[in-house]
Design a protein around this motif. Sequence first.
Motif, PDB file in Angstrom:
ATOM      1  N   SER A   1      15.275  28.374  72.895  1.00 22.07           N
ATOM      2  CA  SER A   1      15.663  27.118  73.536  1.00 22.07           C
ATOM      3  C   SER A   1      14.512  26.120  73.568  1.00 22.07           C
ATOM      4  O   SER A   1      14.723  24.922  73.720  1.00 22.07           O
ATOM      5  CB  SER A   1      16.161  27.387  74.957  1.00 22.07           C
ATOM      6  N   LYS A   2      13.288  26.619  73.374  1.00 21.75           N
ATOM      7  CA  LYS A   2      12.128  25.733  73.425  1.00 21.75           C
ATOM      8  C   LYS A   2      11.530  25.470  72.049  1.00 21.75           C
ATOM      9  O   LYS A   2      10.577  24.719  71.925  1.00 21.75           O
ATOM     10  CB  LYS A   2      11.062  26.324  74.341  1.00 21.75           C
ATOM     11  N   GLY A   3      12.045  26.079  71.033  1.00 22.53           N
ATOM     12  CA  GLY A   3      11.471  25.910  69.707  1.00 22.53           C
ATOM     13  C   GLY A   3      12.392  25.118  68.806  1.00 22.53           C
ATOM     14  O   GLY A   3      13.422  24.612  69.237  1.00 22.53           O
ATOM     15  N   ALA A   4      12.003  24.997  67.540  1.00 26.81           N
ATOM     16  CA  ALA A   4      12.813  24.266  66.565  1.00 26.81           C
ATOM     17  C   ALA A   4      13.209  25.122  65.372  1.00 26.81           C
ATOM     18  O   ALA A   4      14.129  24.769  64.649  1.00 26.81           O
ATOM     19  CB  ALA A   4      12.073  23.028  66.085  1.00 26.81           C
ATOM     20  N   LYS A   5      12.535  26.235  65.141  1.00 30.80           N
ATOM     21  CA  LYS A   5      12.854  27.075  63.992  1.00 30.80           C
ATOM     22  C   LYS A   5      14.121  27.864  64.249  1.00 30.80           C
ATOM     23  O   LYS A   5      14.285  28.457  65.313  1.00 30.80           O
ATOM     24  CB  LYS A   5      11.712  28.052  63.706  1.00 30.80           C
ATOM     25  N   GLN A   6      14.982  27.870  63.257  1.00 26.78           N
ATOM     26  CA  GLN A   6      16.176  28.690  63.337  1.00 26.78           C
ATOM     27  C   GLN A   6      16.014  29.898  62.428  1.00 26.78           C
ATOM     28  O   GLN A   6      15.511  29.787  61.311  1.00 26.78           O
ATOM     29  CB  GLN A   6      17.417  27.892  62.929  1.00 26.78           C
ATOM     30  N   TYR A   7      16.476  31.032  62.910  1.00 28.01           N
ATOM     31  CA  TYR A   7      16.398  32.278  62.171  1.00 28.01           C
ATOM     32  C   TYR A   7      17.815  32.729  61.860  1.00 28.01           C
ATOM     33  O   TYR A   7      18.658  32.787  62.746  1.00 28.01           O
ATOM     34  CB  TYR A   7      15.662  33.335  62.992  1.00 28.01           C
ATOM     35  N   PHE A   8      18.017  33.072  60.605  1.00 29.77           N
ATOM     36  CA  PHE A   8      19.364  33.342  60.133  1.00 29.77           C
ATOM     37  C   PHE A   8      19.652  34.833  60.012  1.00 29.77           C
ATOM     38  O   PHE A   8      18.773  35.632  59.686  1.00 29.77           O
ATOM     39  CB  PHE A   8      19.589  32.677  58.773  1.00 29.77           C
ATOM     40  N   GLY A   9      20.909  35.168  60.240  1.00 31.20           N
ATOM     41  CA  GLY A   9      21.378  36.518  60.004  1.00 31.20           C
ATOM     42  C   GLY A   9      21.677  36.728  58.529  1.00 31.20           C
ATOM     43  O   GLY A   9      21.563  35.804  57.719  1.00 31.20           O
ATOM     44  N   PRO A  10      22.099  37.936  58.152  1.00 32.18           N
ATOM     45  CA  PRO A  10      22.344  38.256  56.748  1.00 32.18           C
ATOM     46  C   PRO A  10      23.624  37.653  56.191  1.00 32.18           C
ATOM     47  O   PRO A  10      23.819  37.637  54.985  1.00 32.18           O
ATOM     48  CB  PRO A  10      22.415  39.784  56.748  1.00 32.18           C
ATOM     49  N   GLY A  11      24.510  37.191  57.056  1.00 35.95           N
ATOM     50  CA  GLY A  11      25.719  36.519  56.593  1.00 35.95           C
ATOM     51  C   GLY A  11      26.910  37.442  56.418  1.00 35.95           C
ATOM     52  O   GLY A  11      26.781  38.664  56.289  1.00 35.95           O
ATOM     53  N   THR A  12      28.092  36.841  56.447  1.00 35.17           N
ATOM     54  CA  THR A  12      29.358  37.529  56.169  1.00 35.17           C
ATOM     55  C   THR A  12      30.080  36.764  55.077  1.00 35.17           C
ATOM     56  O   THR A  12      30.315  35.563  55.207  1.00 35.17           O
ATOM     57  CB  THR A  12      30.260  37.576  57.422  1.00 35.17           C
ATOM     58  N   ARG A  13      30.434  37.469  54.017  1.00 34.74           N
ATOM     59  CA  ARG A  13      31.190  36.820  52.945  1.00 34.74           C
ATOM     60  C   ARG A  13      32.669  37.043  53.203  1.00 34.74           C
ATOM     61  O   ARG A  13      33.141  38.186  53.200  1.00 34.74           O
ATOM     62  CB  ARG A  13      30.812  37.366  51.588  1.00 34.74           C
ATOM     63  N   LEU A  14      33.394  35.986  53.430  1.00 34.38           N
ATOM     64  CA  LEU A  14      34.826  36.047  53.716  1.00 34.38           C
ATOM     65  C   LEU A  14      35.606  35.514  52.524  1.00 34.38           C
ATOM     66  O   LEU A  14      35.360  34.399  52.059  1.00 34.38           O
ATOM     67  CB  LEU A  14      35.162  35.196  54.952  1.00 34.38           C
ATOM     68  N   THR A  15      36.524  36.326  52.058  1.00 35.68           N
ATOM     69  CA  THR A  15      37.436  35.897  50.996  1.00 35.68           C
ATOM     70  C   THR A  15      38.845  35.934  51.550  1.00 35.68           C
ATOM     71  O   THR A  15      39.313  36.992  51.999  1.00 35.68           O
ATOM     72  CB  THR A  15      37.335  36.810  49.771  1.00 35.68           C
TER      73      THR A  15
ATOM     74  N   LEU B   1      19.431  33.301  54.894  1.00 39.81           N
ATOM     75  CA  LEU B   1      18.368  32.355  54.589  1.00 39.81           C
ATOM     76  C   LEU B   1      17.047  32.809  55.178  1.00 39.81           C
ATOM     77  O   LEU B   1      16.982  33.269  56.312  1.00 39.81           O
ATOM     78  CB  LEU B   1      18.708  30.976  55.157  1.00 39.81           C
ATOM     79  N   GLN B   2      16.008  32.648  54.403  1.00 37.68           N
ATOM     80  CA  GLN B   2      14.665  32.984  54.858  1.00 37.68           C
ATOM     81  C   GLN B   2      13.845  31.703  54.913  1.00 37.68           C
ATOM     82  O   GLN B   2      13.829  30.919  53.963  1.00 37.68           O
ATOM     83  CB  GLN B   2      14.013  33.988  53.907  1.00 37.68           C
ATOM     84  N   LEU B   3      13.149  31.515  56.026  1.00 44.64           N
ATOM     85  CA  LEU B   3      12.325  30.322  56.180  1.00 44.64           C
ATOM     86  C   LEU B   3      11.076  30.431  55.322  1.00 44.64           C
ATOM     87  O   LEU B   3      10.323  31.404  55.423  1.00 44.64           O
ATOM     88  CB  LEU B   3      11.946  30.154  57.649  1.00 44.64           C
ATOM     89  N   LEU B   4      10.847  29.433  54.478  1.00 43.48           N
ATOM     90  CA  LEU B   4       9.647  29.389  53.651  1.00 43.48           C
ATOM     91  C   LEU B   4       8.508  28.673  54.366  1.00 43.48           C
ATOM     92  O   LEU B   4       7.366  29.139  54.347  1.00 43.48           O
ATOM     93  CB  LEU B   4       9.929  28.646  52.342  1.00 43.48           C
ATOM     94  N   LEU B   5       8.817  27.534  54.931  1.00 46.24           N
ATOM     95  CA  LEU B   5       7.801  26.753  55.626  1.00 46.24           C
ATOM     96  C   LEU B   5       8.468  25.677  56.462  1.00 46.24           C
ATOM     97  O   LEU B   5       9.665  25.425  56.318  1.00 46.24           O
ATOM     98  CB  LEU B   5       6.813  26.133  54.637  1.00 46.24           C
ATOM     99  N   LYS B   6       7.663  25.042  57.307  1.00 44.11           N
ATOM    100  CA  LYS B   6       8.190  24.017  58.204  1.00 44.11           C
ATOM    101  C   LYS B   6       7.131  22.956  58.439  1.00 44.11           C
ATOM    102  O   LYS B   6       5.941  23.214  58.322  1.00 44.11           O
ATOM    103  CB  LYS B   6       8.578  24.643  59.533  1.00 44.11           C
ATOM    104  N   TYR B   7       7.588  21.767  58.779  1.00 39.71           N
ATOM    105  CA  TYR B   7       6.692  20.701  59.196  1.00 39.71           C
ATOM    106  C   TYR B   7       7.184  20.180  60.540  1.00 39.71           C
ATOM    107  O   TYR B   7       8.344  19.784  60.675  1.00 39.71           O
ATOM    108  CB  TYR B   7       6.669  19.556  58.180  1.00 39.71           C
TER     109      TYR B   7
END
Lengths: 112, 115
Positions: free
Chosen positions: A96-110, B44-50
């Motif tokens: 909630s205090k940062g800006a970087k988003q971290y992604f999960g591995p994803g789900t492929r839906l067909t 998605l994997q983060l490479l870098l940020k500004y």
Amino acid sequence: SQTIHQWPATLVQPVGSPLSLECTVEGTSNPNLYWYRQAAGRGLQLLFYSVGIGQISSEVPQNLSASRPQDRQFILSSKKLLLSDSGFYLCAWKSSKGAKQYFGPGTRLTVT
Amino acid sequence: AQSVTQPDIHITVSEGASLELRCNYSYGATPYLFWYVQSPGQGLQLLLKYFSGDTLVQGIKGFEAEFKRSQSSFNLRKPSVHWSDAAEYFCAVAGNTGTASKLTFGTGTRLQVTL
């Protein structure tokens, strides 16, 4: 350390059937949570985001809905799938205090 | 509203050659800028940020990017490409106000590396 899980990894569903995709985050509390969709040959589109339990913001009108029943659980649902719902669905979290988003591995839906 | 343009849909480079992937953004203030990489069927994997400060940022896997405010650009570079760099690359911008920090992605650039 923080981890993010998505399941299922792959899903094939007929048109008109319901959908439930789940995303959970471990190792953090009160994260911001996001659902993105990546259609074939296209970029990522933000579908929903949540800044807290029960708080859902929708970015685009669509056939899908999202819910956040617990702090670290984010669910994407549909009552009746359309062919156009096919794609790669990615969940992401952010402090909630940062800006970087971290992604999960994803789900492929067909949707067939 | 914020937006991102990646003008190159597909780029092919030889292994060992240099690489530059273009990204232009639109945002009313100083944005947060990101480059992500996606291998086939993966997240998605983060490479870098500004965020602020030095406009040349270093990332993982030997990548770097330079923020140029005057050109509204944040191009990704690598001096020598490896075959394992073949993937799709996404540039993204996030507003730095509010807690939601929604990311807006470009449409991606698919990188092919020839041996």
